[in-house]
Design a protein around this motif. Structure first.
Motif, PDB file in Angstrom:
ATOM      1  N   PHE A 110       0.860  -1.185   0.000  1.00 55.52           N
ATOM      2  CA  PHE A 110       0.000   0.000   0.000  1.00 55.52           C
ATOM      3  C   PHE A 110       0.894   1.231   0.000  1.00 55.52           C
ATOM      4  O   PHE A 110       1.606   1.501   0.972  1.00 55.52           O
ATOM      5  CB  PHE A 110      -0.913   0.003   1.222  1.00 55.52           C
ATOM      6  CG  PHE A 110      -1.760   1.244   1.321  1.00 55.52           C
ATOM      7  CD1 PHE A 110      -2.764   1.495   0.395  1.00 55.52           C
ATOM      8  CD2 PHE A 110      -1.533   2.181   2.318  1.00 55.52           C
ATOM      9  CE1 PHE A 110      -3.529   2.653   0.460  1.00 55.52           C
ATOM     10  CE2 PHE A 110      -2.297   3.340   2.403  1.00 55.52           C
ATOM     11  CZ  PHE A 110      -3.297   3.574   1.468  1.00 55.52           C
ATOM     12  N   LEU A 111       0.861   1.994  -1.102  1.00 57.86           N
ATOM     13  CA  LEU A 111       1.745   3.155  -1.246  1.00 57.86           C
ATOM     14  C   LEU A 111       1.145   4.430  -0.689  1.00 57.86           C
ATOM     15  O   LEU A 111       1.867   5.374  -0.385  1.00 57.86           O
ATOM     16  CB  LEU A 111       2.073   3.374  -2.729  1.00 57.86           C
ATOM     17  CG  LEU A 111       2.835   2.255  -3.435  1.00 57.86           C
ATOM     18  CD1 LEU A 111       3.049   2.628  -4.892  1.00 57.86           C
ATOM     19  CD2 LEU A 111       4.163   1.986  -2.754  1.00 57.86           C
ATOM     20  N   LYS A 112      -0.168   4.490  -0.611  1.00 58.25           N
ATOM     21  CA  LYS A 112      -0.937   5.670  -0.219  1.00 58.25           C
ATOM     22  C   LYS A 112      -1.075   6.652  -1.374  1.00 58.25           C
ATOM     23  O   LYS A 112      -2.165   7.141  -1.676  1.00 58.25           O
ATOM     24  CB  LYS A 112      -0.338   6.386   1.000  1.00 58.25           C
ATOM     25  CG  LYS A 112      -1.266   7.425   1.612  1.00 58.25           C
ATOM     26  CD  LYS A 112      -0.714   7.985   2.895  1.00 58.25           C
ATOM     27  CE  LYS A 112      -1.663   9.011   3.511  1.00 58.25           C
ATOM     28  NZ  LYS A 112      -2.937   8.403   3.931  1.00 58.25           N
ATOM     29  N   ASP A 113       0.036   6.982  -2.059  1.00 52.77           N
ATOM     30  CA  ASP A 113      -0.013   7.889  -3.203  1.00 52.77           C
ATOM     31  C   ASP A 113      -0.060   7.074  -4.495  1.00 52.77           C
ATOM     32  O   ASP A 113       0.555   6.017  -4.610  1.00 52.77           O
ATOM     33  CB  ASP A 113       1.203   8.808  -3.215  1.00 52.77           C
ATOM     34  CG  ASP A 113       1.258   9.699  -1.974  1.00 52.77           C
ATOM     35  OD1 ASP A 113       0.189  10.198  -1.568  1.00 52.77           O
ATOM     36  OD2 ASP A 113       2.353   9.871  -1.407  1.00 52.77           O
TER      37      ASP A 113
ATOM     38  N   SER B  65       3.400 -16.994 -12.913  1.00 54.47           N
ATOM     39  CA  SER B  65       2.977 -15.609 -12.714  1.00 54.47           C
ATOM     40  C   SER B  65       2.648 -15.349 -11.249  1.00 54.47           C
ATOM     41  O   SER B  65       2.147 -16.235 -10.543  1.00 54.47           O
ATOM     42  CB  SER B  65       1.745 -15.308 -13.574  1.00 54.47           C
ATOM     43  OG  SER B  65       2.023 -15.524 -14.935  1.00 54.47           O
ATOM     44  N   LEU B  66       2.904 -14.139 -10.802  1.00 49.68           N
ATOM     45  CA  LEU B  66       2.613 -13.749  -9.420  1.00 49.68           C
ATOM     46  C   LEU B  66       2.072 -12.323  -9.433  1.00 49.68           C
ATOM     47  O   LEU B  66       2.770 -11.400  -9.854  1.00 49.68           O
ATOM     48  CB  LEU B  66       3.885 -13.827  -8.575  1.00 49.68           C
ATOM     49  CG  LEU B  66       3.697 -13.614  -7.068  1.00 49.68           C
ATOM     50  CD1 LEU B  66       3.073 -14.855  -6.440  1.00 49.68           C
ATOM     51  CD2 LEU B  66       5.039 -13.322  -6.400  1.00 49.68           C
ATOM     52  N   PRO B  67       0.822 -12.111  -8.983  1.00 47.95           N
ATOM     53  CA  PRO B  67       0.277 -10.745  -8.979  1.00 47.95           C
ATOM     54  C   PRO B  67       0.784  -9.939  -7.778  1.00 47.95           C
ATOM     55  O   PRO B  67       0.896 -10.455  -6.671  1.00 47.95           O
ATOM     56  CB  PRO B  67      -1.231 -10.978  -8.874  1.00 47.95           C
ATOM     57  CG  PRO B  67      -1.362 -12.282  -8.151  1.00 47.95           C
ATOM     58  CD  PRO B  67      -0.178 -13.111  -8.572  1.00 47.95           C
ATOM     59  N   LEU B  68       1.091  -8.678  -8.034  1.00 48.38           N
ATOM     60  CA  LEU B  68       1.464  -7.734  -6.985  1.00 48.38           C
ATOM     61  C   LEU B  68       0.431  -6.622  -6.967  1.00 48.38           C
ATOM     62  O   LEU B  68       0.316  -5.862  -7.927  1.00 48.38           O
ATOM     63  CB  LEU B  68       2.858  -7.162  -7.248  1.00 48.38           C
ATOM     64  CG  LEU B  68       3.249  -5.924  -6.431  1.00 48.38           C
ATOM     65  CD1 LEU B  68       3.265  -6.226  -4.937  1.00 48.38           C
ATOM     66  CD2 LEU B  68       4.601  -5.375  -6.896  1.00 48.38           C
ATOM     67  N   LEU B  69      -0.354  -6.528  -5.881  1.00 48.66           N
ATOM     68  CA  LEU B  69      -1.348  -5.462  -5.739  1.00 48.66           C
ATOM     69  C   LEU B  69      -0.678  -4.207  -5.214  1.00 48.66           C
ATOM     70  O   LEU B  69       0.055  -4.256  -4.213  1.00 48.66           O
ATOM     71  CB  LEU B  69      -2.462  -5.880  -4.782  1.00 48.66           C
ATOM     72  CG  LEU B  69      -3.632  -6.676  -5.374  1.00 48.66           C
ATOM     73  CD1 LEU B  69      -3.188  -8.088  -5.752  1.00 48.66           C
ATOM     74  CD2 LEU B  69      -4.792  -6.735  -4.392  1.00 48.66           C
ATOM     75  N   VAL B  70      -0.912  -3.099  -5.905  1.00 52.23           N
ATOM     76  CA  VAL B  70      -0.376  -1.804  -5.501  1.00 52.23           C
ATOM     77  C   VAL B  70      -1.549  -0.918  -5.127  1.00 52.23           C
ATOM     78  O   VAL B  70      -2.376  -0.566  -5.976  1.00 52.23           O
ATOM     79  CB  VAL B  70       0.445  -1.169  -6.637  1.00 52.23           C
ATOM     80  CG1 VAL B  70       0.998   0.179  -6.197  1.00 52.23           C
ATOM     81  CG2 VAL B  70       1.568  -2.108  -7.076  1.00 52.23           C
ATOM     82  N   GLY B  71      -1.652  -0.563  -3.840  1.00 50.99           N
ATOM     83  CA  GLY B  71      -2.792   0.197  -3.347  1.00 50.99           C
ATOM     84  C   GLY B  71      -2.472   1.664  -3.141  1.00 50.99           C
ATOM     85  O   GLY B  71      -1.339   2.030  -2.820  1.00 50.99           O
ATOM     86  N   TYR B  72      -3.496   2.510  -3.309  1.00 51.53           N
ATOM     87  CA  TYR B  72      -3.320   3.939  -3.088  1.00 51.53           C
ATOM     88  C   TYR B  72      -4.690   4.568  -2.843  1.00 51.53           C
ATOM     89  O   TYR B  72      -5.722   4.028  -3.246  1.00 51.53           O
ATOM     90  CB  TYR B  72      -2.638   4.610  -4.285  1.00 51.53           C
ATOM     91  CG  TYR B  72      -3.282   4.339  -5.618  1.00 51.53           C
ATOM     92  CD1 TYR B  72      -4.218   5.212  -6.166  1.00 51.53           C
ATOM     93  CD2 TYR B  72      -2.961   3.204  -6.353  1.00 51.53           C
ATOM     94  CE1 TYR B  72      -4.816   4.976  -7.390  1.00 51.53           C
ATOM     95  CE2 TYR B  72      -3.542   2.946  -7.585  1.00 51.53           C
ATOM     96  CZ  TYR B  72      -4.470   3.827  -8.097  1.00 51.53           C
ATOM     97  OH  TYR B  72      -5.064   3.577  -9.307  1.00 51.53           O
ATOM     98  N   ASN B  73      -4.684   5.692  -2.174  1.00 54.53           N
ATOM     99  CA  ASN B  73      -5.931   6.406  -1.884  1.00 54.53           C
ATOM    100  C   ASN B  73      -6.402   7.190  -3.099  1.00 54.53           C
ATOM    101  O   ASN B  73      -5.610   7.864  -3.756  1.00 54.53           O
ATOM    102  CB  ASN B  73      -5.749   7.369  -0.715  1.00 54.53           C
ATOM    103  CG  ASN B  73      -5.708   6.662   0.626  1.00 54.53           C
ATOM    104  OD1 ASN B  73      -4.685   6.654   1.291  1.00 54.53           O
ATOM    105  ND2 ASN B  73      -6.822   6.069   1.021  1.00 54.53           N
ATOM    106  N   ILE B  74      -7.699   7.083  -3.385  1.00 55.24           N
ATOM    107  CA  ILE B  74      -8.293   7.954  -4.411  1.00 55.24           C
ATOM    108  C   ILE B  74      -9.220   8.977  -3.751  1.00 55.24           C
ATOM    109  O   ILE B  74      -9.765   9.834  -4.431  1.00 55.24           O
ATOM    110  CB  ILE B  74      -9.033   7.146  -5.484  1.00 55.24           C
ATOM    111  CG1 ILE B  74     -10.216   6.368  -4.895  1.00 55.24           C
ATOM    112  CG2 ILE B  74      -8.076   6.203  -6.197  1.00 55.24           C
ATOM    113  CD1 ILE B  74     -11.056   5.665  -5.950  1.00 55.24           C
ATOM    114  N   SER B  75      -9.390   8.857  -2.442  1.00 54.98           N
ATOM    115  CA  SER B  75     -10.097   9.850  -1.633  1.00 54.98           C
ATOM    116  C   SER B  75      -9.608   9.650  -0.209  1.00 54.98           C
ATOM    117  O   SER B  75      -8.752   8.800   0.065  1.00 54.98           O
ATOM    118  CB  SER B  75     -11.618   9.668  -1.720  1.00 54.98           C
ATOM    119  OG  SER B  75     -12.014   8.488  -1.051  1.00 54.98           O
ATOM    120  N   MET B  76     -10.166  10.406   0.713  1.00 60.17           N
ATOM    121  CA  MET B  76      -9.753  10.274   2.105  1.00 60.17           C
ATOM    122  C   MET B  76     -10.090   8.891   2.670  1.00 60.17           C
ATOM    123  O   MET B  76      -9.428   8.401   3.584  1.00 60.17           O
ATOM    124  CB  MET B  76     -10.439  11.354   2.950  1.00 60.17           C
ATOM    125  CG  MET B  76      -9.975  12.761   2.638  1.00 60.17           C
ATOM    126  SD  MET B  76      -8.244  13.038   3.083  1.00 60.17           S
ATOM    127  CE  MET B  76      -8.349  12.971   4.871  1.00 60.17           C
TER     128      MET B  76
END
Length: 556
Positions: A209-212, A254-265
């Motif tokens: 989870f990157l946040k940005d 194959s191995l999935p990598l989920l990259v998370g970030y906020n699109i709102s508060m």
């Protein structure tokens, strides 16, 4: 073709604020030229390379077939990675008229996003290129979870494959995210899919989870791994190294990598990168007597497709009144009428729907009910539960299997005078907010009229050839329905029934279309009444198709 190019040049030359920098010429496929566009607010005109496809002035797959491009404008909103601005204009089959519409749209874009630099309140997702990875597309579905991720938190995800299909001309595998786990492999949070989805085989992936947002200019998702060099912490890169080292026996997988970030508060979006074990974009480098894990910046990022399937998006295009969608619903009898009611409710956002029916589904039931031939002969309750799970990931029956149906019918009809059992039956029925009796069983209708039932209760039945649908919605529903059918109030042919070869087992004639038309009308009426808070009355829906179809609803 020359006439078409001439018309383009002539039309553009006649428009206010437009100058032909390079007149249009016909290329191998597209007509190409260059124009400048001026609006009053500009100090100087903006130039655009323009390409016009052979389909113009018509769209192609809902996309405009004219492109206005300027790579120097990439920092502005609503512009694609190739520098073409986003326009959506009115239809016209006339080339000159359509071209005028499109130029007006370009001018509107210049005023709104270039001059005023407006920012839309509506969130626009990052532009993610759709490419195959190892000759296949991959899609991952997630929903919002009740968990607060910290910036740069990472770990494992568990996911399940739900199906394979064809996207354009390529294979695509669709998957659901099941749960997030920490680096210690302990569960952080699970996802509340329906019970069938939860039971699917589990595969393991990774998340951070990157946040940005991992983007350039808040518009285009990172394209090369070098874009992540100042973003991914060393602790996560070491984690990648350990994971790849521990999974060498799966080299090439194959191995999935989920990259998370906020699109709102409050809302998180996840994008997925497809990794290949044995070819992670990392390498070791020794600095100051210490080994560091570095990013191989020259590698291209392979992005997969993701979809937020949270309830508000899944049913965002339309749901029934919340008294139905949030309520606990029981459907008694899931033949033609009951199964159509069930599927309509579930497709319209209802989650807690139980079924009672002791009958089994046979091939001849498929033609006018919500069952599939493929599953063969099976209990109607179990079969319909499976069908509903295939439709909505949020459908979760509380009760309603075959055993529950068999017991319900037995105790209801044989122990009505037993006060203890009667009280228990009333207690069980009063757990629901709405009951639909679609059994067309007069015995059951009579017995239910003897019980103290608090939920809103609708008894639905249809006459032969689906000429009428009768709904008992008041306390006198038993008397009302019997009067309609047996008191010669409704005029319909009871001789022309369907009577298959074999044991005498006649049933009314009506197609799926006939039945569904009336049932949908009835559900709409019930839904509107619930929304307005009105009192329910018994009603009859009548159809007449001698000249043209008319549908009339009479309340009593």
């Amino acid at each position: 073709m020359n006439d078409r190019v001439n018309e383009i040049n002539t039309t553009l030359d006649s428009l206010t604020g437009i100058e032909l920098i390079k007149p249009f010429e016909q290329g191998k496929f597209d007509a190409e030229g260059k124009i400048s566009v001026y609006v009053e607010e500009l100090e100087e005109a903006l130039t655009f390379d323009v390409s016009i496809s052979p389909q113009y002035p018509f769209k192609s797959h809902d996309s405009e077939t004219i492109k206005f491009s300027n790579e120097n404008l990439l920092e502005y909103k609503h512009i694609m990675g190739n520098g073409s601005i986003c326009i959506h204009t009115a239809h016209s089959p006339v080339l000159s008229t359509k071209l005028g519409y499109d130029i007006d749209s370009v001018k509107a874009w210049i005023k709104k996003y270039y001059v005023n630099q407006d920012t839309d309140e509506h969130y626009e997702h990052l532009i993610v290129p759709q490419k195959t990875f190892k000759e296949s597309h991959f899609a991952y579905f997630f929903i919002e979870v009740d968990y607060e991720f910290n910036k740069n938190q990472f770990g494992f995800v568990e996911y399940s494959k739900i199906g394979s299909g064809i996207l354009n001309r390529d294979k695509i595998d669709s998957n659901i995210i099941q749960r997030f786990k920490g680096i210690d492999n302990k569960e952080l949070v699970g996802i509340n899919w329906n019970f069938q989805l939860k039971s699917l085989p589990i595969h393991v992936g990774l998340f951070i989870f990157l946040k940005d947002a991992p983007s350039n200019n808040q518009r285009w998702v990172f394209a090369q791994w070098k874009d992540f060099e100042q973003v991914l912490p060393q602790s996560f890169l070491k984690f990648l190294y350990i994971v790849e080292k521990d999974h060498q026996k799966y080299k090439g997988k194959s191995l999935p990598l989920l990259v998370g970030y906020n699109i709102s508060m409050t809302e998180i979006h996840w994008q997925v990168i497809m990794l290949e074990i044995g070819d992670f974009p990392i390498y070791g480098q020794k600095e100051n007597q210490q080994w560091l894990t570095m990013i191989d910046g020259n590698k291209t990022i392979n992005w997969a497709m993701t979809k937020n399937c949270s309830y508000k998006y899944f049913f965002g295009r339309g749901v029934l009144n919340e008294k139905l969608t949030n309520g606990k619903i029981l459907i008694i009898g899931i033949g033609a009428i009951g199964s159509i009611v069930a599927k309509t409710l579930v497709r319209s956002g209802c989650k807690k729907v139980d079924f009672i029916d002791y009958d089994h589904k046979e091939p001849e039931n498929v033609c006018r009910a919500e069952y599939s031939f493929f599953s063969g002969i099976s209990n109607k309750t179990n079969d319909l539960i499976n069908e509903m799970c295939l439709i909505s990931p949020f459908f979760e029956p509380r009760h309603g299997g075959y055993e529950f149906s068999e017991a319900f019918d037995f105790y209801l009809k044989s122990h009505l005078k037993d006060k203890t059992i009667k009280k228990e039956l009333e207690k069980r029925l009063n757990e629901y907010d709405v009951i639909f009796d679609c059994s067309a069983d007069n015995d059951l209708l009579f017995i239910l009229s003897q019980l103290k039932i608090n939920p809103k209760h609708f008894s639905l039945s249809i006459s032969n050839h689906a000429k009428q649908l009768v709904c008992g919605a008041e306390q006198n529903r038993y008397e009302f329905i019997n009067t309609q059918f047996n008191g010669n109030v409704l005029k319909f042919d009871i001789q022309d029934l369907y009577n298959p070869t074999g044991c005498w087992n006649p049933t009314f004639k009506a197609s799926y279309n006939d039945i569904s038309t009336l049932v949908q009308f009835a559900i709409k009426h019930i839904n509107l009444k619930l929304a307005k808070g009105g009192e329910f009355r018994n009603f009859v829906i009548e159809t007449e198709d001698t000249d043209c179809l008319t549908i009339k609803l009479n309340e009593f």
